[in-house]
Design a protein around this motif. Structure first.
Motif, short mmCIF file in Angstrom:
data_model
loop_
_atom_site.label_atom_id
_atom_site.label_comp_id
_atom_site.label_asym_id
_atom_site.label_seq_id
_atom_site.Cartn_x
_atom_site.Cartn_y
_atom_site.Cartn_z
N GLU A 1 51.37 51.51 40.49
CA GLU A 1 50.28 51.32 39.53
C GLU A 1 49.74 49.90 39.53
OE1 GLU A 1 51.26 52.79 35.62
OE2 GLU A 1 52.61 54.30 36.47
N CYS A 2 50.43 48.97 40.17
CA CYS A 2 50.00 47.56 40.21
C CYS A 2 48.96 47.39 41.32
CB CYS A 2 51.19 46.64 40.44
SG CYS A 2 52.39 46.65 39.08
N THR A 3 47.76 47.83 41.06
CA THR A 3 46.70 47.82 42.07
C THR A 3 45.62 46.78 41.79
OG1 THR A 3 45.56 49.59 40.87
CG2 THR A 3 47.06 50.24 42.65
N ALA A 4 45.82 45.94 40.77
CA ALA A 4 44.86 44.87 40.48
C ALA A 4 45.24 43.58 41.20
CB ALA A 4 44.79 44.61 38.97
N LEU A 5 46.25 43.66 42.06
CA LEU A 5 46.77 42.46 42.73
C LEU A 5 45.72 41.80 43.62
CD1 LEU A 5 50.30 43.72 43.82
CD2 LEU A 5 49.78 42.05 42.03
N GLN A 6 45.71 40.47 43.57
CA GLN A 6 44.89 39.67 44.47
C GLN A 6 45.76 38.88 45.46
OE1 GLN A 6 42.22 37.21 42.14
NE2 GLN A 6 41.71 38.90 40.76
N LEU B 1 42.92 42.94 46.82
CA LEU B 1 43.88 42.07 47.49
C LEU B 1 43.17 41.08 48.42
CD1 LEU B 1 46.97 41.77 47.52
CD2 LEU B 1 47.01 43.22 49.56
N LYS B 2 43.53 39.79 48.27
CA LYS B 2 42.94 38.74 49.09
C LYS B 2 43.98 38.02 49.95
CE LYS B 2 38.86 39.41 47.47
NZ LYS B 2 37.84 40.08 48.34
N GLU B 3 45.19 37.88 49.46
CA GLU B 3 46.24 37.16 50.19
C GLU B 3 47.47 38.06 50.30
OE1 GLU B 3 46.95 33.18 48.81
OE2 GLU B 3 44.97 33.08 47.89
N LEU B 4 47.93 38.29 51.52
CA LEU B 4 49.05 39.19 51.77
C LEU B 4 50.02 38.53 52.75
CD1 LEU B 4 50.49 41.93 51.57
CD2 LEU B 4 48.94 42.80 53.34
#
Length: 560
Positions: free
Chosen positions: A306-311, A345-348
């Protein structure tokens, strides 16, 4: 209109702008210039004190010794001057908590970083006159010392000397400051469980908590956060290794809301319960860092669905033996599905994941997110899965920073060409670190990348028997500031000098040029090395250093 007659609200806006620019010299000058300027300038200076060069660049004490040319006595004096300024900043904050300063500086600060105070107290030169001056006057009660037994290797005896006992000093300082101010928003340091709950209860504006050990978050401390800190948004832990760590963290996560960031820096027993509980913050959580995940934690990453707002997301496995795609495919598919739903997501970054290449191959190619930074460390850079991952990188055209650190010993030329072709499409790329995984690079691989990536500022290729022929293409990188050859090089002094002369003295100013593994048959003479160091310093205000194959280097790069 004279400056002294400007409306107060205009002056405040000016000082706030200076603060946003981190212009400490101008703020300090304003504080000294007049009574009317003093208080607003000091408020801004201390409010952002944690961003002062005295705090953020404390490593310069060592850098002054290692990097700057010149007389040892001069460099030692520069180090001591920097240390005294650092100590004076902390002394002024502590004295203000005792109402012993011109202004109540501790009321202006928003971040109390006891880690930085600990670094000061443990600095090698913090002794003698500097130590005495720091604890003089009102701070004499803070001057706590303990016995340290030193063994002298040349003599069969022990020597006892007194050293600063930093832990009780840190607690005494924290106690004094938290009693004085309620405005702190950030608290960092090695705080014991005896002090943490009462400090939290004194700080209703607390938003960020950074602790060495998670076990100090006792039930009392957790209750203090729930009951007293409505704006709490970020928890950073170095480690949490107690038996019930997973259960205790899950309890805190499940009974709070609105977190934006959670970071765990080293090994822990965090697993399924905590990962599931993070979903209570799914709508606000934009950054997660989980390092040293145990096997259960790796298998349970799909619980973050559910944590899909991650950047920003950084994950590290403690061991690289957990094979999900081949042996536990359901867990593998859950992780892939979760990541593909993280559209912001921007940084992985993935570290030490056996299935890292497979996970990224399945996610990058879908273009469900647009990355600006990608990192994969400790992976096998050869084979079908690695090739699929490398090819998928080309689908992320927004990438600005790529860090690939893997085992490239067995890569074939065809496999390397897939990687080079994919990277060559990333025209926005500014940082490219290919240390180790590009050990089989040849001149043409580096040349191709340089010709196709005009925005590169930092470039770390490896390679074998790299020659002067790469310099022509590299000279076209007008923004290049950090060039490290991590593999074996066969450069000549003439080729390096011509390269330095070809670079733009403005856009390439400050360039660091490093050779990590010069072939023994192509070592530069001491005179040539000195000439190149002088040339790059004079022409580009830069640095040049060289290490032969098998020789250890103490150089510290920006990426380190």
């Amino acid at each position: 209109m004279p400056v002294r007659h400007l409306p107060e609200e205009i002056l405040i806006l000016i000082f706030e702008e200076l603060g946003r620019r981190r212009d400490f010299p101008t703020l300090f000058g304003c504080a000294l210039s007049s009574v009317s300027f003093s208080e607003p300038a000091l408020k801004i200076m201390y409010r952002i004190n944690e961003q002062s060069p005295l705090i953020t660049e404390t490593d310069e004490l060592e850098n002054l010794r290692r990097r700057q040319p010149g007389n040892f006595d001069i460099k030692s004096a520069q180090q001591e001057s920097q240390l005294r300024k650092w100590a004076l900043l902390w002394r002024s904050i502590i004295r203000s908590s005792l109402s012993a300063t011109y202004k109540p500086y501790c009321l202006y600060i928003r971040s109390l970083n006891l880690d930085n105070l600990k670094d000061l107290l443990q600095e090698g030169k913090f002794s003698g006159k500097i130590e005495q001056d720091f604890f003089a006057g009102e701070l004499q009660d803070f001057h706590l010392r303990t016995e340290l037994i030193c063994t002298q290797p040349t003599k069969n005896r022990h020597k006892i000397r007194l050293v600063v006992d930093f832990m009780p000093i840190l607690h005494a300082v924290g106690e004094a400051i938290t009693k004085k101010t309620m405005l702190l928003e950030e608290l960092r340091g090695p705080i014991s469980k005896e002090f943490l709950p009462q400090w939290i209860r004194r700080l209703p504006r607390l938003q960020v908590l950074h602790l060495q050990q998670g076990h100090v978050l006792t039930a009392e401390a957790q209750n203090a956060i729930r009951e007293n800190c409505p704006s709490f948004r970020s928890l950073e832990l170095y480690a949490w290794t107690e038996a019930k760590a997973d259960e205790h963290l899950a309890a805190l996560l499940s009974t709070t809301s609105g977190w934006q960031n959670f970071e765990l820096y080293s090994g822990s027993d965090i697993g399924r319960m905590s990962l599931t509980a993070m979903n209570h913050h799914a709508s606000t959580l934009t950054s997660i860092k989980l390092m040293g995940l145990n096997d259960d934690g790796v298998r349970s990453l799909g619980c973050l669905k559910e944590c899909t707002a991650l950047q920003k997301l950084e994950l590290e496995a403690a061991r690289s033996f957990v094979q999900l795609e081949d042996l536990e495919n359901d867990a593998f598919l859950k992780i892939v599905a979760w990541l593909n739903n993280c559209c912001d997501l921007k940084e992985l970054a993935l570290n030490n994941f056996y299935d890292g290449p497979a996970i990224l191959a399945e996610t990058l190619a879908t273009r469900k997110f647009t990355l600006t930074s990608l990192s994969l460390n400790k992976y096998i850079a050869s084979g079908d899965k690695a090739v699929a991952f490398h090819a998928a990188i080309s689908e992320q055209l927004s990438l600005q920073r790529v860090y690939l650190n893997g085992d490239g010993e067995d890569t074939t030329n065809e496999e390397l060409q897939v990687l080079v072709n994919a990277l060559s499409r990333l025209s926005c790329l500014q940082v490219l670190d290919l240390n180790q995984m590009s050990d089989n690079f040849k001149d043409h691989h580096i040349t191709t990348l340089a010709l196709n990536l005009p925005s590169l500022e930092t470039f770390y290729p490896s390679g074998s028997a790299i020659t002067d022929s790469v310099f022509q293409a590299l000279a076209g990188l007008k923004n290049l500031r950090d060039m490290q050859f991590c593999g074996v090089t066969h450069f000549t002094a003439t080729g390096i000098a011509d390269f330095i002369w070809t670079l733009d003295s403005t856009t390439n100013s400050g360039l660091t040029l490093g050779l990590w593994a010069v072939d023994a048959d192509h070592m530069l003479s001491s005179d040539a090395e000195a000439f190149l160091q002088e040339l790059i310093s004079t022409r580009l205000n830069g640095r040049f250093w060289v290490t032969s194959c098998g020789e250890d280097s103490d150089f510290e790069s920006e990426s380190d």
